[in-house]
Write an enzyme that holds these catalytic residues in place. Structure first.
Site, PDB file in Angstrom:
ATOM      1  N   GLU B  60       0.816  -1.212   0.000  1.00 23.52           N
ATOM      2  CA  GLU B  60       0.000   0.000   0.000  1.00 23.52           C
ATOM      3  C   GLU B  60       0.851   1.263   0.000  1.00 23.52           C
ATOM      4  O   GLU B  60       0.585   2.219  -0.723  1.00 23.52           O
ATOM      5  CB  GLU B  60      -0.952   0.006   1.199  1.00 23.52           C
ATOM      6  CG  GLU B  60      -2.090  -1.005   1.104  1.00 23.52           C
ATOM      7  CD  GLU B  60      -1.684  -2.414   1.496  1.00 23.52           C
ATOM      8  OE1 GLU B  60      -0.524  -2.607   1.939  1.00 23.52           O
ATOM      9  OE2 GLU B  60      -2.518  -3.331   1.364  1.00 23.52           O
ATOM     10  N   HIS B 129     -11.499  -4.402  10.069  1.00 26.87           N
ATOM     11  CA  HIS B 129     -12.077  -4.165   8.748  1.00 26.87           C
ATOM     12  C   HIS B 129     -13.324  -3.290   8.790  1.00 26.87           C
ATOM     13  O   HIS B 129     -14.151  -3.367   7.890  1.00 26.87           O
ATOM     14  CB  HIS B 129     -12.439  -5.499   8.081  1.00 26.87           C
ATOM     15  CG  HIS B 129     -11.301  -6.166   7.382  1.00 26.87           C
ATOM     16  ND1 HIS B 129     -10.224  -6.674   8.042  1.00 26.87           N
ATOM     17  CD2 HIS B 129     -11.072  -6.403   6.069  1.00 26.87           C
ATOM     18  CE1 HIS B 129      -9.378  -7.220   7.165  1.00 26.87           C
ATOM     19  NE2 HIS B 129      -9.871  -7.057   5.955  1.00 26.87           N
TER      20      HIS B 129
HETATM   21  C1  LIG Z   1      -2.676  -4.608   4.357  1.00 29.85           C
HETATM   22  C2  LIG Z   1      -3.796  -5.308   3.651  1.00 29.85           C
HETATM   23  N1  LIG Z   1      -4.022  -5.049   2.363  1.00 29.85           N
HETATM   24  C3  LIG Z   1      -5.028  -5.671   1.713  1.00 29.85           C
HETATM   25  C4  LIG Z   1      -5.821  -6.561   2.362  1.00 29.85           C
HETATM   26  C5  LIG Z   1      -6.991  -7.262   1.634  1.00 29.85           C
HETATM   27  N2  LIG Z   1      -6.638  -8.677   1.466  1.00 29.85           N
HETATM   28  C6  LIG Z   1      -7.089  -9.597   2.330  1.00 29.85           C
HETATM   29  S1  LIG Z   1      -6.436 -11.098   2.017  1.00 29.85           S
HETATM   30  C7  LIG Z   1      -5.572 -10.552   0.696  1.00 29.85           C
HETATM   31  C8  LIG Z   1      -4.712 -11.486  -0.081  1.00 29.85           C
HETATM   32  C9  LIG Z   1      -3.560 -11.984   0.710  1.00 29.85           C
HETATM   33  O1  LIG Z   1      -2.929 -13.014   0.041  1.00 29.85           O
HETATM   34  P1  LIG Z   1      -1.874 -13.957   0.726  1.00 29.85           P
HETATM   35  O2  LIG Z   1      -1.002 -13.173   1.649  1.00 29.85           O
HETATM   36  O3  LIG Z   1      -1.187 -14.711  -0.333  1.00 29.85           O
HETATM   37  O4  LIG Z   1      -2.739 -14.931   1.650  1.00 29.85           O
HETATM   38  P2  LIG Z   1      -3.869 -15.973   1.204  1.00 29.85           P
HETATM   39  O5  LIG Z   1      -5.164 -15.247   1.278  1.00 29.85           O
HETATM   40  O6  LIG Z   1      -3.540 -16.456  -0.151  1.00 29.85           O
HETATM   41  O7  LIG Z   1      -3.803 -17.042   2.232  1.00 29.85           O
HETATM   42  C10 LIG Z   1      -5.806  -9.197   0.509  1.00 29.85           C
HETATM   43  C11 LIG Z   1      -5.230  -8.413  -0.593  1.00 29.85           C
HETATM   44  C12 LIG Z   1      -5.573  -6.791   3.726  1.00 29.85           C
HETATM   45  N3  LIG Z   1      -6.335  -7.624   4.459  1.00 29.85           N
HETATM   46  N4  LIG Z   1      -4.542  -6.179   4.335  1.00 29.85           N
END
Ligand SMILES: Cc1ncc(C[n+]2csc(CCOP(=O)(O)OP(=O)(O)O)c2C)c(N)n1
Ligand SMILES: [Mg+2]
Lengths: 330, 324
Positions: B60, B129
């Protein structure tokens, strides 16, 4: 510096344990998905289905004294660390009998007794916390491990890099476990990282870093045991990248425009439970009756969890302002 | 006129801006292949390609900063932060770069970046959230802060925001995305003034964003009791339309402010201060406000409802101000 001599003895008993633990997570979450469609569970619900071998394998290497920090995809980690299925389910129902008194929900399971330091819903938000827990252990002369689980998406965040650097610089006993399921929501790893080898990034911070097949529970267990042994020996952090795959949507609703159905099907064929069960049956370590017994035991546990959650109570809304600070000054 | 959802309204506004000016592009997490975390940008990748509908890594701070840099460099980025909850990771970029560069450079440089993000609670997403941080951002000189509460504003604010030579933050309350309304196809609205959404004589209800719907319902409920409430939608949280605030208060002499932010240090507090400064002698009763309770937003539905402003709470507050 992990000890290659560490092996896992696949006794019948141990095979049973591994299958049992993976199935606990799978069946629990299948139930959660069902309850979500019935609107018993609300908010976001991120399922770990397909990735069970990772937490199951790693958890074999941890003891009750060790801490776990996880993400919003943490039902399995909580269950495997020893938080009761009942308390987790009640939490998702928003009941006060839940492990976070209904205030956290699916993404924020916490449990002091089992040293489960949460579901964190900010990507990479848990890494600095794990570093701090390990720092506290180190300064207090306690020999325990803090295992920190996160997705490969976290590797793009600054907090990932800052935390790895600190842990390595200060030689803190953190086991970083990257659950690389190839996607961060809809963004594929190679669209997000110039260097897609996450373990290689970790190695830059001068810590032991390995990549392991995260669909193979035994391989994960071996790698985790080696990493933890080395952690105990040196006090320095270790990094484990587990290559895995999420079978379901990112959260409950996601049309999955970003990946092909065939890709999902191919990964399902390598599913951790299917693969291990087939192997254990073929090699004679487990018999069909064992599997059936395990399934029955798991079904009982899940049914009890649902019953517990159903019977749970909602905290009176007059308690709303509780648990904000030690003492409320108004 | 076209019937559309708030979500479609934002999408149309982005499309229109991108068609009109090829310097405009959208970047953010999952805006492309995934279609946007609230499906706002669905279909735009196919239409404009990955250069202009740009998926970013989970970084971000870095991509917000890159948006600021791109704006400095003469193009017109729309940065989408999935939600204001994650904007905390970009706060340094927004506050220390976007908001300051014009001033620090003695006016040599401007940062015409638009940063959009979802905001608000009410969906049982728990404490990390459910933030409403627009009031915080409204604290910062050097940026404009918009809170489209209607489908029309969702459709019409982006164009003028992109024309603003300075950074504009747009807070889209996530509960509004499915709202539908008839909107002029090429609507553009002003981004300077508040709007009276309902005329009234007995009391002013001042609000913005996700609380507008609850406030209008409260006005209905009050009307049923013979009370005529005027509803002012602030629309622009910085700079505040102080004239509109003072005008409605001068008219009704009573006022309740409804703000989903936490009470202490809230935007509601600022509005109260302005009324005290500018309209103290016209008041017939003490001011009142309905804000979120001072607690991290809980998961359980009944607790979350207790924590956030509601129609009932607004009615009760209004009646109290009216001495009823
Ligand atoms: C700082 C932040 N940015 C964006 C999000 C929205 N978000 C929630 S899960 C996610 C994907 C994360 O992917 P990963 O770290 O690979 O974990 P996975 O869900 O695949 O287990 C995003 C972009 C968030 N929760 N926190
Ligand atoms: Mg991932």
């Amino acid at each position: 510096m992990s000890d290659p001599a560490i092996k896992v003895r696949l006794t019948r008993k141990h095979c049973r344990t591994l299958l049992h633990q993976m199935l606990r997570v799978r069946r629990f979450e299948e139930k959660c998905a069902e309850l979500y469609t019935q609107e018993k569970i609300r908010g976001f619900l991120h399922l770990y289905i397909g990735e069970e071998a990772v937490a199951t394998g790693v958890m074999q290497a941890l003891g009750p004294e060790d801490a776990v920090v996880a993400t919003y995809r943490e039902h399995g980690h909580a269950l495997l660390k020893g938080v009761s299925a009942e308390a987790i389910m009640a939490e998702m129902y928003g009941k006060q009998e839940g492990c976070s008194r209904g205030r956290g929900g699916s993404m924020h399971l916490f449990d002091a007794e089992t040293r489960f330091y949460g579901g964190n819903a900010i990507v990479a938000g848990g890494l600095p916390i794990a570093v701090g827990l390990a720092l506290a252990d180190k300064l207090s002369g306690r020999k325990r491990v803090t295992a920190c689980f996160f997705g490969e998406g976290a590797a793009a965040e600054g907090e990932f890099h800052e935390s790895l650097n600190l842990a390595a610089l200060w030689r803190l006993p953190v086991l970083f476990v990257c659950e690389n399921n190839l996607y961060a929501m809809g963004t594929a790893l190679d669209l997000s990282e110039s260097e897609t080898d996450i373990a290689a990034k970790a190695a830059c911070y001068r810590m032991g870093a390995k990549t392991v097949d995260g669909m193979d529970v035994v391989a994960v267990e071996v790698a985790a045991r080696r990493a933890v042994a080395s952690l105990h020996e040196t006090g320095a952090p270790q990094f484990l990248e587990c290559r895995t795959y999420r079978f379901r949507a990112h959260s409950m609703y996601d049309p999955q425009l970003y990946r092909a159905k065939e890709e999902v099907e191919q990964w399902k064929e390598r599913g951790p439970i299917r693969r291990f069960q087939e192997w254990a049956l073929a090699s004679g370590e487990l018999h069909p009756e064992d599997v059936q017994e395990i399934e029955e035991e798991v079904a009982r546990e899940v049914a009890e969890a649902v019953a517990f959650a159903e019977a749970g109570t909602f905290e009176p809304a007059e308690h709303l302002l509780q648990h904000v600070g030690a003492e409320r000054r108004t | 006129m076209t019937l559309m959802t708030y979500r479609e309204a934002v999408r149309r506004a982005i499309r229109k801006a991108m068609q009109a000016d090829e310097r405009v592009f959208l970047m953010g997490e999952d805006v492309g292949r995934y279609g946007g975390c609230y499906a706002v940008s669905q279909g735009l990748l196919e239409e404009f390609g990955p250069e202009r509908i740009r998926d970013t890594p989970l970084s971000e701070s870095a991509f917000t900063g890159a948006g600021i840099g791109a704006a400095l460099g003469g193009i017109r980025p729309i940065v989408e932060l999935m939600t204001c909850n994650f904007s905390l990771l970009s706060l340094d970029q927004i506050m220390n770069n976007a908001a300051t560069i014009r001033h620090m450079s003695g006016g040599q440089f401007t940062v015409p970046v638009v940063i959009r993000m979802a905001t608000g609670g009410g969906r049982q997403l728990a404490a990390q959230h459910s933030h409403s941080l627009e009031g915080w951002y409204a604290h910062i000189p050097g940026i404009r802060v918009l809170a489209p509460a209607t489908v029309e504003d969702a459709a019409g604010m982006l164009g003028p925001a992109l024309e603003d030579p300075d950074p504009v933050l747009i807070f889209e309350n996530a509960l509004l995305y499915n709202d539908t309304d008839d909107v002029e196809d090429l609507v553009e609205v002003d981004i300077d003034h508040g709007a009276i959404r309902r005329e009234g004589a007995d009391i002013s209800l001042i609000t913005y964003g996700g609380s507008l719907g609850k406030t209008l319902s409260a006005a209905d409920a009050l009307a049923a009791q013979g009370i005529s409430a005027e509803v002012l939608d602030l629309r622009v949280l910085r700079p505040l339309d102080e004239a509109a605030i003072l005008a409605t208060v001068a008219k009704t002499r009573r006022c309740v402010i409804i703000d989903e932010g936490w009470r202490s240090g809230s935007l509601a507090a600022e509005i109260m201060a302005r009324i005290i400064e500018g309209a103290f002698w016209t008041l017939d009763a003490p001011l009142s406000r309905v804000c979120s309770e001072e607690v991290p937003v809980p998961y359980a539905r009944h607790l979350e409802e207790a924590a956030l402003p509601s129609t009932d709470k607004i009615v009760i507050a209004a009646l109290a101000v009216l001495g009823r």
